[in-house]
Scaffold this active site. Structure first.
Site, mmCIF file in Angstrom:
data_model
loop_
_atom_site.group_PDB
_atom_site.id
_atom_site.type_symbol
_atom_site.label_atom_id
_atom_site.label_comp_id
_atom_site.label_asym_id
_atom_site.label_seq_id
_atom_site.Cartn_x
_atom_site.Cartn_y
_atom_site.Cartn_z
ATOM 1 N N LYS A 234 1.039 -0.853 -0.021
ATOM 2 C CA LYS A 234 0.016 0.177 -0.222
ATOM 3 C C LYS A 234 1.134 1.008 0.341
ATOM 4 O O LYS A 234 1.593 1.575 1.023
ATOM 5 C CB LYS A 234 -1.085 -0.196 1.142
ATOM 6 C CG LYS A 234 -2.297 0.639 1.061
ATOM 7 C CD LYS A 234 -3.098 0.910 2.286
ATOM 8 C CE LYS A 234 -3.775 1.592 3.025
ATOM 9 N NZ LYS A 234 -4.132 2.861 1.811
ATOM 10 N N CYS B 242 -0.618 11.927 -7.620
ATOM 11 C CA CYS B 242 -0.678 13.173 -6.730
ATOM 12 C C CYS B 242 -0.529 14.258 -6.854
ATOM 13 O O CYS B 242 0.351 15.129 -7.784
ATOM 14 C CB CYS B 242 0.138 12.157 -5.412
ATOM 15 S SG CYS B 242 0.355 10.988 -4.974
HETATM 16 C C1 LIG Z 1 -9.080 0.668 -2.926
HETATM 17 C C2 LIG Z 1 -7.525 1.047 -3.635
HETATM 18 C C3 LIG Z 1 -6.432 1.694 -3.383
HETATM 19 C C4 LIG Z 1 -5.612 2.248 -3.892
HETATM 20 N N1 LIG Z 1 -4.185 2.661 -3.657
HETATM 21 C C5 LIG Z 1 -3.377 2.949 -4.099
HETATM 22 C C6 LIG Z 1 -1.812 3.121 -4.108
HETATM 23 O O1 LIG Z 1 -1.678 3.435 -2.087
HETATM 24 N N2 LIG Z 1 -1.324 3.456 -5.086
HETATM 25 C C7 LIG Z 1 -0.710 2.998 -6.013
HETATM 26 O O2 LIG Z 1 -0.804 3.645 -6.480
HETATM 27 N N3 LIG Z 1 -2.274 2.804 -5.951
HETATM 28 C C8 LIG Z 1 -3.161 2.461 -5.466
HETATM 29 N N4 LIG Z 1 -4.851 2.389 -6.374
HETATM 30 C C9 LIG Z 1 -4.602 2.020 -7.756
HETATM 31 C C10 LIG Z 1 -4.537 0.437 -8.015
HETATM 32 O O3 LIG Z 1 -2.527 -0.369 -7.335
HETATM 33 C C11 LIG Z 1 -4.566 -0.096 -9.342
HETATM 34 O O4 LIG Z 1 -3.524 0.466 -10.457
HETATM 35 C C12 LIG Z 1 -5.549 0.605 -9.994
HETATM 36 O O5 LIG Z 1 -6.857 -0.528 -8.938
HETATM 37 C C13 LIG Z 1 -5.910 -0.898 -11.231
HETATM 38 O O6 LIG Z 1 -5.717 -1.974 -10.832
HETATM 39 P P1 LIG Z 1 -7.506 -2.914 -10.356
HETATM 40 O O7 LIG Z 1 -7.893 -2.103 -12.134
HETATM 41 O O8 LIG Z 1 -6.844 -3.905 -10.760
HETATM 42 O O9 LIG Z 1 -7.980 -2.850 -9.293
HETATM 43 C C14 LIG Z 1 -6.017 1.818 -5.740
HETATM 44 C C15 LIG Z 1 -6.532 0.792 -5.962
HETATM 45 C C16 LIG Z 1 -7.949 0.985 -5.082
HETATM 46 C C17 LIG Z 1 -8.861 0.136 -5.667
#
Ligand SMILES: Cc1cc2nc3c(=O)[nH]c(=O)nc-3n(C[C@H](O)[C@H](O)[C@H](O)COP(=O)(O)O)c2cc1C
Ligand SMILES: Cc1cc2nc3c(=O)[nH]c(=O)nc-3n(C[C@H](O)[C@H](O)[C@H](O)COP(=O)(O)OP(=O)(O)OC[C@H]3O[C@@H](n4cnc5c(N)ncnc54)[C@H](O)[C@@H]3O)c2cc1C
Ligand code: FES
Lengths: 265, 323
Positions: free
Chosen positions: B57, B142
């Site tokens: 995370k 960010c």
């Molecule tokens: C609840 C949640 C928290 C996330 N937190 C971060 C984060 O802290 N840093 C980051 O680079 N991406 C974060 N992401 C993005 C994911 O790492 C990923 O890039 C994005 O969800 C697309 O992939 P997925 O469709 O498989 O979830 C987060 C996504 C979700 C759903």
């Protein structure tokens, strides 16, 4: 023993138009749940609805799990559409549980909140003064079961269709003021809508009573990974012993919190 | 590997290992940041030793409280989140969470962010000196407080500065995670490569919004959130392909991967590894099932090495050499 398992549906019984009782038989060995814990239930094998939905354990007996639910939106509608012998994926039991009552206790249920409290009534039979409020008599589900497991029961409905007309928290306040019992040793256990818990919280502050309530938040993972389900709680700073608020996860540190810890917005 | 291929196609399990900027992964499947906690949360469901890498995370120098709730809401075949990057901070992570992860033979990739170049640099510095972190993933989706809160990853100039500054700070493999909220992802990936990125990961979530029509209010307390899940997958695959055509450094693809077939789309489009995010919430064992599914696909296709499939998209006009 796994907290992620497949389960077969052996019952999905309508209690009335909105409430259903879901019975599952896990297809592998599972952990035994405690009152207050919950499960993430898959509502569909399609991509919509995608996420699992949280439901409190209503009954665990002879290898079956039962959930009492209210049809609200997409997820619960899909769940209601599942039939006998359908298989769903389940995660649980999750979260903490109600601490054990020391003696007689007070349980306050608002509507579907009864689902979370019934296992407590069932484990500590005839020890609860139950205060059960709902919108109308239709929504007072599992009333007979709750009655048979409690010491005394007070009922309210918003429309007066059963029990007293009014708010369950008002009836509780009268009960505590009546000095019919020495209530100071009683702990309160509650599950229901947020305004009810908030009102209860102020009653308890006033009377110096301890109250454990089960909270709800939108959830994605249910296992503490996403930080989607947080609630503001007061905690002591271990270093300088000052009080501060932090966000804790309803799915992990909760769903049951001592209401004195909650920072109300 | 080349010799084995002809000899015993069927008996030998195919090679799944890939190399990302000097980091050897036993398979190309990692976890997406923010969806797998600090590893511990899913360790009862997944043998962490089986994963290609664990991406934790997002971390910041100073702990972050995150946003008010509701923070998540489901959308058709996806979800919006506005967690607000709540995290324990780098110090608490290194002390409290990293020791657990060190028990496993799986590389740990620390995802981090900041709200100024200085904060990025100091975060990268602290993470680089910790024992048990094998690569850094920079989240540049960010806002920059020194530049009118423009998102780092949407402005090529600021993006170049922050990547270059972090590059000078760390000797660890540096993965830059691109924001999809830009017009030309190929161009942005080139900027990242030229600024010193060793690898690129994409896509981060796509900004979205859901309205409660009865209350005429946004559902999320933060008003907008990041869309993830299967709904964004075609966008993500397209972006991976565009980036593959633009840069020579390896790509980690993600966005809506639920199954092995989904992951294979990314690999074929040019990703050397993939990350699984939202799928973990739906199925806590998704990562493992995806690894097994990829292996099965290769075996059935008579392929002995995952690397044969990476960037193998047939378009007729694709003109890109493997780096
Ligand atoms: C609840 C949640 C928290 C996330 N937190 C971060 C984060 O802290 N840093 C980051 O680079 N991406 C974060 N992401 C993005 C994911 O790492 C990923 O890039 C994005 O969800 C697309 O992939 P997925 O469709 O498989 O979830 C987060 C996504 C979700 C759903
Ligand atoms: C710990 C816990 C225990 C619960 N136990 C029960 C129970 O025993 N019986 C019962 O009927 N209901 C229970 N609920 C509420 C139940 O989870 C929601 O009613 C249900 O998720 C609504 O889903 P939906 O798709 O039908 O509604 P929608 O409104 O369409 O849901 C949309 C999204 O919001 C989320 N969501 C909406 N309301 C809630 C809510 N109150 N809590 C969490 N997520 C929500 C859903 O997960 C979904 O992602 C519990 C909730 C929690 C947090
Ligand atoms: S629902 Fe993901 S942390 Fe609670």
């Amino acid at each position: 023993m796994h907290r992620y398992f497949k389960a077969k549906i052996t019952g999905n019984t309508p209690l009335n138009e909105q409430f259903r009782l879901l019975t599952l038989i896990p297809l592998s060995e599972i952990e035994i749940p405690s009152p207050g814990q919950f499960y993430m239930l898959q509502a569909s094998s399609a991509l919509v609805p995608l996420l699992k939905r949280p439901f409190s354990i209503f009954e665990h007996q002879a290898g079956t799990l039962k959930f009492l639910y209210r049809i609200r939106g997409k997820g619960t509608s899909c769940l209601a559409g599942l039939g006998m012998d359908d298989t769903i994926n389940v995660i649980g039991p999750l979260g903490n549980s109600y601490p054990e009552p020391q003696e007689d206790f007070i349980a306050v249920a608002g509507g579907i909140g009864i689902a979370s409290l019934l296992p407590l009534l069932s484990r500590f039979k005839k020890k609860a003064y139950l205060f059960y409020g709902a919108r109308n008599s239709d929504e007072l589900v599992m009333l007979n079961e709750a009655k048979s497991l409690s010491k005394e029961v007070a009922i309210t409905t918003d429309d007066g269709s059963e029990g007293q007309k009014g708010l369950i928290t008002d009836v509780l306040r009268d009960f505590l003021n009546s000095s019919r019992i020495t209530y100071h040793a009683l702990q309160i256990y509650a599950c229901g809508p947020m305004p009810m818990i908030k009102e209860l919280s102020s009653i308890c502050m006033n009377k110096g009573l301890r109250c454990y309530a089960s909270f709800e938040e939108h959830m994605a993972c249910g296992v503490g990974a996403c930080h989607g389900c947080v609630i503001k709680v007061r905690r002591q700073n271990t270093e300088d012993r000052t009080q501060k608020w932090i966000y804790e996860r309803v799915c992990k540190e909760g769903p049951v919190f001592d209401v004195r810890e909650i920072v109300w917005e | 590997m080349g010799i084995k291929r002809t000899e015993d196609k069927i008996q030998k399990t195919p090679n799944l290992s890939v190399n990302i900027a000097g980091l050897k992964l036993k398979n190309p499947v990692m976890t997406a940041s923010g969806t797998f906690g600090y590893g511990e949360e899913y360790s009862e469901f997944v043998d962490l030793n089986k994963l290609g890498a664990i991406v934790v995370k997002g971390l910041s120098l100073i702990p972050k409280d995150g946003n008010p709730t509701p923070r998540v809401v489901e959308t058709p075949a996806g979800m919006l989140n506005a967690i607000g990057l709540q995290n324990v901070g780098i110090k608490a992570f290194i002390k409290g969470k990293l020791p657990f992860l060190r028990q496993f033979q799986t590389p740990v990739i620390a995802n981090f962010f900041g709200d100024s170049i200085d904060e990025y640099v100091r975060a990268a510095g602290e993470l680089s000196s910790a024992d048990g972190i094998h690569a850094l993933e920079m989240n540049i989706s960010c806002p920059n407080k020194q530049a009118g809160w423009i998102v780092f990853g949407t402005d090529p100039k600021i993006m170049e500065q922050v990547i270059a500054a972090v590059r000078r700070t760390t000797a660890l493999p540096l993965i830059v995670k691109l924001s999809p909220n830009v017009t030309d992802i190929g161009f942005m990936s080139k900027v990242a490569e030229n600024s010193g990125a060793d690898a690129i990961s994409l896509i981060n979530t796509i900004t979205g919004m859901v309205v409660n029509i009865k209350e005429r209010k946004p559902v999320l307390a933060n008003i907008t959130g990041g869309l993830s899940g299967p709904a964004i997958r075609p966008v993500a695959v397209r972006m991976v392909w565009e980036v593959y055509k633009s840069v020579r450094i390896p790509i980690i693809g993600m966005g809506g991967i639920m199954t092995a077939n989904d992951a294979l789309e990314f690999l074929i489009a040019g990703a050397r590894a993939v990350a699984v995010g939202t799928a973990n919430f739906v199925n806590p064992t998704a990562t493992i099932e995806i690894i097994q599914g990829i292996e099965r696909f290769l075996a059935e296709d008579g392929l002995s090495d995952i690397n044969e499939i990476i960037g193998s998209l047939i378009t007729g006009d694709l003109n890109h050499d493997m780096p």
